[in-house]
Design a protein around this motif. Structure first.
Motif, PDB file in Angstrom:
ATOM      1  N   ARG A  38      10.093  -9.592  -7.035  1.00 13.45           N
ATOM      2  CA  ARG A  38       9.708  -8.292  -6.475  1.00 13.45           C
ATOM      3  C   ARG A  38       9.709  -7.210  -7.541  1.00 13.45           C
ATOM      4  NH1 ARG A  38       9.362  -5.887  -1.491  1.00 13.45           N
ATOM      5  NH2 ARG A  38       9.866  -3.662  -1.391  1.00 13.45           N
ATOM      6  N   PHE A  39      10.704  -7.278  -8.443  1.00 12.51           N
ATOM      7  CA  PHE A  39      10.764  -6.291  -9.510  1.00 12.51           C
ATOM      8  C   PHE A  39       9.593  -6.438 -10.475  1.00 12.51           C
ATOM      9  CE2 PHE A  39      12.086  -4.985 -13.786  1.00 12.51           C
ATOM     10  CZ  PHE A  39      12.444  -3.672 -13.539  1.00 12.51           C
ATOM     11  N   LEU A  40       9.232  -7.666 -10.796  1.00  4.05           N
ATOM     12  CA  LEU A  40       8.085  -7.889 -11.678  1.00  4.05           C
ATOM     13  C   LEU A  40       6.805  -7.375 -11.041  1.00  4.05           C
ATOM     14  CD1 LEU A  40       8.853 -11.475 -13.063  1.00  4.05           C
ATOM     15  CD2 LEU A  40       9.043  -9.289 -14.271  1.00  4.05           C
ATOM     16  N   GLU A  41       6.645  -7.632  -9.751  1.00  7.79           N
ATOM     17  CA  GLU A  41       5.470  -7.131  -9.052  1.00  7.79           C
ATOM     18  C   GLU A  41       5.450  -5.606  -9.040  1.00  7.79           C
ATOM     19  OE1 GLU A  41       3.865  -6.842  -4.472  1.00  7.79           O
ATOM     20  OE2 GLU A  41       4.854  -8.704  -5.094  1.00  7.79           O
ATOM     21  N   HIS A  42       6.619  -5.020  -8.785  1.00  6.44           N
ATOM     22  CA  HIS A  42       6.730  -3.565  -8.774  1.00  6.44           C
ATOM     23  C   HIS A  42       6.429  -2.978 -10.152  1.00  6.44           C
ATOM     24  CE1 HIS A  42       8.089   0.392  -7.606  1.00  6.44           C
ATOM     25  NE2 HIS A  42       8.982   0.402  -8.581  1.00  6.44           N
ATOM     26  N   GLY A  43       6.982  -3.592 -11.201  1.00  4.56           N
ATOM     27  CA  GLY A  43       6.739  -3.104 -12.554  1.00  4.56           C
ATOM     28  C   GLY A  43       5.287  -3.226 -12.962  1.00  4.56           C
ATOM     29  N   LEU A  44       4.665  -4.349 -12.612  1.00  5.09           N
ATOM     30  CA  LEU A  44       3.247  -4.548 -12.944  1.00  5.09           C
ATOM     31  C   LEU A  44       2.380  -3.533 -12.207  1.00  5.09           C
ATOM     32  CD1 LEU A  44       1.121  -6.216 -14.407  1.00  5.09           C
ATOM     33  CD2 LEU A  44       1.064  -7.759 -12.439  1.00  5.09           C
ATOM     34  N   THR A  45       2.712  -3.260 -10.950  1.00  4.44           N
ATOM     35  CA  THR A  45       1.965  -2.263 -10.179  1.00  4.44           C
ATOM     36  C   THR A  45       2.071  -0.887 -10.829  1.00  4.44           C
ATOM     37  OG1 THR A  45       2.415  -3.488  -8.145  1.00  4.44           O
ATOM     38  CG2 THR A  45       1.673  -1.215  -7.910  1.00  4.44           C
ATOM     39  N   ILE A  46       3.262  -0.544 -11.273  1.00  3.71           N
ATOM     40  CA  ILE A  46       3.472   0.748 -11.929  1.00  3.71           C
ATOM     41  C   ILE A  46       2.640   0.853 -13.205  1.00  3.71           C
ATOM     42  CG2 ILE A  46       5.161   2.128 -13.201  1.00  3.71           C
ATOM     43  CD1 ILE A  46       7.245   1.264 -11.185  1.00  3.71           C
ATOM     44  N   ILE A  47       2.685  -0.191 -14.028  1.00  3.87           N
ATOM     45  CA  ILE A  47       1.963  -0.158 -15.308  1.00  3.87           C
ATOM     46  C   ILE A  47       0.459  -0.046 -15.079  1.00  3.87           C
ATOM     47  CG2 ILE A  47       1.396  -1.525 -17.354  1.00  3.87           C
ATOM     48  CD1 ILE A  47       4.249  -2.640 -17.244  1.00  3.87           C
ATOM     49  N   VAL A  48      -0.067  -0.820 -14.138  1.00  2.81           N
ATOM     50  CA  VAL A  48      -1.512  -0.808 -13.880  1.00  2.81           C
ATOM     51  C   VAL A  48      -1.959   0.546 -13.338  1.00  2.81           C
ATOM     52  CG1 VAL A  48      -3.345  -1.790 -12.462  1.00  2.81           C
ATOM     53  CG2 VAL A  48      -1.684  -3.292 -13.567  1.00  2.81           C
ATOM     54  N   LEU A  49      -1.249   1.051 -12.336  1.00  5.43           N
ATOM     55  CA  LEU A  49      -1.647   2.321 -11.727  1.00  5.43           C
ATOM     56  C   LEU A  49      -1.464   3.490 -12.689  1.00  5.43           C
ATOM     57  CD1 LEU A  49      -0.256   1.934  -8.089  1.00  5.43           C
ATOM     58  CD2 LEU A  49      -2.619   1.746  -8.879  1.00  5.43           C
ATOM     59  N   LEU A  82       0.832  -1.199   0.000  1.00  6.42           N
ATOM     60  CA  LEU A  82       0.000   0.000   0.000  1.00  6.42           C
ATOM     61  C   LEU A  82       0.870   1.253   0.000  1.00  6.42           C
ATOM     62  CD1 LEU A  82      -2.819   1.195   0.092  1.00  6.42           C
ATOM     63  CD2 LEU A  82      -2.768   1.002   2.598  1.00  6.42           C
ATOM     64  N   HIS A  83       1.940   1.222   0.763  1.00 10.20           N
ATOM     65  CA  HIS A  83       2.886   2.337   0.800  1.00 10.20           C
ATOM     66  C   HIS A  83       3.502   2.573  -0.574  1.00 10.20           C
ATOM     67  CE1 HIS A  83       7.033   3.925   1.390  1.00 10.20           C
ATOM     68  NE2 HIS A  83       6.404   4.753   2.199  1.00 10.20           N
ATOM     69  N   ARG A  84       3.874   1.493  -1.247  1.00  9.64           N
ATOM     70  CA  ARG A  84       4.456   1.604  -2.578  1.00  9.64           C
ATOM     71  C   ARG A  84       3.446   2.131  -3.587  1.00  9.64           C
ATOM     72  NH1 ARG A  84       5.478  -3.891  -4.890  1.00  9.64           N
ATOM     73  NH2 ARG A  84       6.432  -4.152  -2.840  1.00  9.64           N
ATOM     74  N   ALA A  85       2.215   1.618  -3.526  1.00  8.80           N
ATOM     75  CA  ALA A  85       1.181   2.064  -4.462  1.00  8.80           C
ATOM     76  C   ALA A  85       0.855   3.542  -4.271  1.00  8.80           C
ATOM     77  CB  ALA A  85      -0.083   1.219  -4.272  1.00  8.80           C
TER      78      ALA A  85
END
Length: 207
Positions: free
Chosen positions: A155-166, A85-88
Motif C-alpha cells: 500500500r505504501f509503494l502504491e501510495h508513493g508511486l501515486t504521489i510521484i506520478v501526480l 480516487l479519494h487519495r488521488a
C-alpha cells in the motif's frame, strides 16, 4: 462529523494536520534566512503558524467538498476505486495548493525584509522545486524512515508511486504554463518603422 443521509464519516484523521505541518515547514524554513533580527524571526514564526493554519482550513475544506460527491455517489472506474480516487484528489489538491502558498509567502517575506524575491530572478525554479521537496519529504521520506510503513509495504509503494506520478504531472504542467506566460511577456512588440536622418539632416524612415 457524521452524515447518515450522505453516508459520510469525516474522522479526525481528515483534519489536514499533515498539510499544516508541511506548509508551515515549507514557508518558515524557506525564508527564515532573510530575517536577521530576533524580533523579525519571532514575527515570521508567528505569521507562518497563522498562515499555515488558515491555509489548512481553506485547502482541507476544498478537499472535503471535492471528495464528498465521490464518496456519496460511489464513483469509481475499474482499477480506480473510490478509495484510490479519494487519495488521488487529496494529493492533487494539497500539492497544487503549495505553489501559491509558497509564492505568497515569498512576496510577504520580501516585503518585510525589502529583499528581492527568489522567484523573480531569471531561470529560478524555486517556486517548483521547494514545494516538491517538502511534499515528498513529509509524505514519503519521513514515513519511510520513522517506521510508518509497517506491514503495509504494498500500500505504501502504491501510495508513493501515486504521489510521484501526480506531483510530476502537476509540476510539468505548471512549468509549461509558466514558460508560455514568460514567453508571451518577453515577446517584442511591433514598434513601427524606425526614423533616422541622412547626411543632409532630413528625416527618413527605416522599414
Amino acid at each position: 462529523f457524521i452524515s447518515r443521509e450522505l453516508g459520510v464519516n469525516i474522522d479526525p484523521v481528515c483534519s489536514g494536520i499533515n498539510f499544516m505541518i508541511l506548509s508551515f515547514c515549507m514557508i518558515f524554513f524557506s525564508f527564515f534566512h532573510r530575517f536577521t533580527r530576533r524580533g523579525q524571526k519571532l514575527l515570521w514564526l508567528v505569521l507562518c503558524m497563522v498562515v499555515a493554519y488558515l491555509a489548512t482550513i481553506a485547502v482541507n475544506g476544498m478537499r472535503i467538498a471535492a471528495c464528498l460527491p465521490v464518496i456519496h455517489n460511489d464513483i469509481h472506474y475499474g482499477w480506480m476505486t473510490p478509495d484510490r480516487l479519494h487519495r488521488a484528489m487529496g494529493i492533487v489538491i494539497y500539492f497544487a495548493a503549495l505553489f501559491p502558498l509558497w509564492a505568497l509567502t515569498d512576496r510577504l517575506s520580501a516585503e518585510m525584509t525589502r529583499k528581492v524575491r527568489a522567484n523573480a530572478a531569471p531561470g529560478k525554479k524555486a517556486v517548483f522545486l521547494v514545494p516538491i521537496f517538502w511534499y515528498l519529504l513529509i509524505t514519503i521520506i519521513v514515513p519511510l524512515f520513522n517506521g510508518g510503513v509497517g506491514a503495509n509495504t504494498g500500500r505504501f509503494l502504491e501510495h508513493g508511486l501515486t504521489i510521484i506520478v501526480l506531483c510530476g504531472a502537476i509540476s510539468a504542467a505548471a512549468l509549461a504554463v509558466r514558460s508560455l506566460v514568460r514567453r508571451h511577456r518577453v515577446r517584442p512588440r511591433d514598434e513601427g518603422p524606425r526614423r533616422s536622418r541622412d547626411r543632409n539632416g532630413k528625416e527618413t524612415k527605416d522599414v
